[in-house]
Design an enzyme around this catalytic site. Structure first.
Site, short mmCIF file in Angstrom:
data_model
loop_
_atom_site.label_atom_id
_atom_site.label_comp_id
_atom_site.label_asym_id
_atom_site.label_seq_id
_atom_site.Cartn_x
_atom_site.Cartn_y
_atom_site.Cartn_z
N ARG A 87 0.85 -1.20 0.00
CA ARG A 87 0.00 0.00 0.00
C ARG A 87 0.87 1.24 0.00
NH1 ARG A 87 -3.33 -2.95 -1.41
NH2 ARG A 87 -5.42 -3.38 -0.58
N GLU A 102 -4.02 7.44 -4.45
CA GLU A 102 -4.54 6.99 -5.73
C GLU A 102 -5.87 7.68 -6.01
OE1 GLU A 102 -4.54 2.87 -6.76
OE2 GLU A 102 -2.78 2.43 -5.54
N HIS A 140 -0.38 -0.32 -10.01
CA HIS A 140 -1.12 -1.09 -9.00
C HIS A 140 -1.87 -2.26 -9.64
CE1 HIS A 140 -3.04 -0.70 -4.73
NE2 HIS A 140 -2.46 -1.85 -4.95
#
Length: 329
Positions: free
Chosen positions: A240, A269, A293
């Site tokens: 993360r 994000e 990602h």
């Protein structure tokens, strides 16, 4: 049976398993960001709720869906779900634990190899007609093999274990740190040795992050952490973005405190081009490899995840306990 879905309609339809319970369900699909009021209005008859791993289910929504039996994350993450309220209301909250471990492990190793071989620069130079010059430069500077590296895994859950398993054939030294040390049997099974975090940071050539975002781990990669690393070492983050202090990382890259980094996720994000880690000075930009990602979103991952979701719905429909309950019910 009505199922409220918070996420992308095309994805849910594509990966729906060949199960009668899924085929016969009435889906009420709302995009991420739909207001609580709309979710409550559209989902007031819903017995099940499926939510994107980066979506949210608030206390208000849970309290106003009287027939709700189960909330299921589409992925592994469930940070946006009010699990305590769900527990109080007797609603199961489940995730797809470990469902994407192998996929993320592959992405982790891809970034490691990409950094060691400087694949982004190499690709660019060949396209510019500078193949032989780049090869000659690499022969003088030297290329490090993964086999010559010490890998430090921060955290030792499903993804770290999958990473260790896949790294074993590369013959590198594998170390890990975890809040709870694993048993001798587990360490032997995965070929890893335990180090305290400070020692692991100082000794390893790759620091690979595999922990969840908590108050303790948020920005665990900070100025102090980076200063302890070897100048020849790399950071890999396929976990993360919140685990990394972006400003501290930017400074470390610019100042040569670490050699480079590979990021599959950058906070926040959606990641924008003016992000401190993206907008690096030209002379250091080559030190970083990004991927958007995608570590855990392989086709196989989604098929497994959606099969598990509908299997859990079927279990609850048959008055049985679902798998991977995360709210202690």
């Amino acid at each position: 049976m009505k199922v409220l879905v918070i996420g992308k309609e095309d994805r849910y339809l594509k990966y729906m398993p060949d199960k009668d319970i899924a085929k016969n369900a009435e889906l009420i699909i709302c995009p991420i960001g739909t207001s609580d009021e709309v979710l409550i209005e559209k989902g007031k008859e819903a017995e099940y709720l499926i939510v994107d791993a980066i979506g949210s289910v608030s206390k208000k929504v849970i309290e106003h869906l009287p027939k709700l039996k189960l909330i299921h994350s589409e992925g592994v993450g469930y940070n946006g779900i009010d699990i305590q309220t769900a527990k109080e209301k007797g609603v199961f909250v489940c995730n797809n634990k470990g469902i994407n471990a192998g996929a993320v492990a592959e992405q982790t190793i891809l970034l490691m190899l990409g950094l060691l071989r400087d694949v982004v620069t190499g690709d660019q130079k060949v396209r510019e007609g500078l193949q032989i010059q780049t090869k000659e430069k690499a022969m003088v500077e030297g290329i490090t093999e993964l086999a010559d590296c010490k890998i430090g895994l921060v955290g030792f859950g499903d993804i770290a274990k999958a990473t260790a398993k896949r790294l074993t054939p590369f013959e590198c030294e594998l170390y890990y740190w975890n809040r709870t040390r694993q048993s001798k049997e587990i360490e032997e099974e995965y070929g890893v040795s335990y180090l305290e975090l400070d020692e692991l940071v100082k000794e390893c050539d790759f620091i690979s992050l595999h922990v969840a975002v908590t108050e303790e781990t948020t920005e665990i990669i900070n100025k102090e952490f980076l200063k302890k690393m070897k100048k020849s070492a790399y950071v890999i983050n396929t976990a993360r973005g919140e685990l990394v202090d972006n400003v501290a990382m930017r400074e470390a890259l610019i100042n040569g405190e670490i050699k480079g980094a590979g990021f599959d996720t950058v906070h926040p994000e959606p990641t924008q081009k003016d992000n401190p880690l993206v907008a690096l000075p030209e002379e250091v930009a080559h030190k970083v490899i990004f991927s958007p990602h995608i570590g855990g979103i392989t086709r196989s991952t989604f098929y497994r995840a959606h099969l598990n979701i509908w299997s859990n719905i079927e279990l609850v429909e048959n008055n049985k306990r679902p798998n991977y309950i995360v709210n202690g019910l």
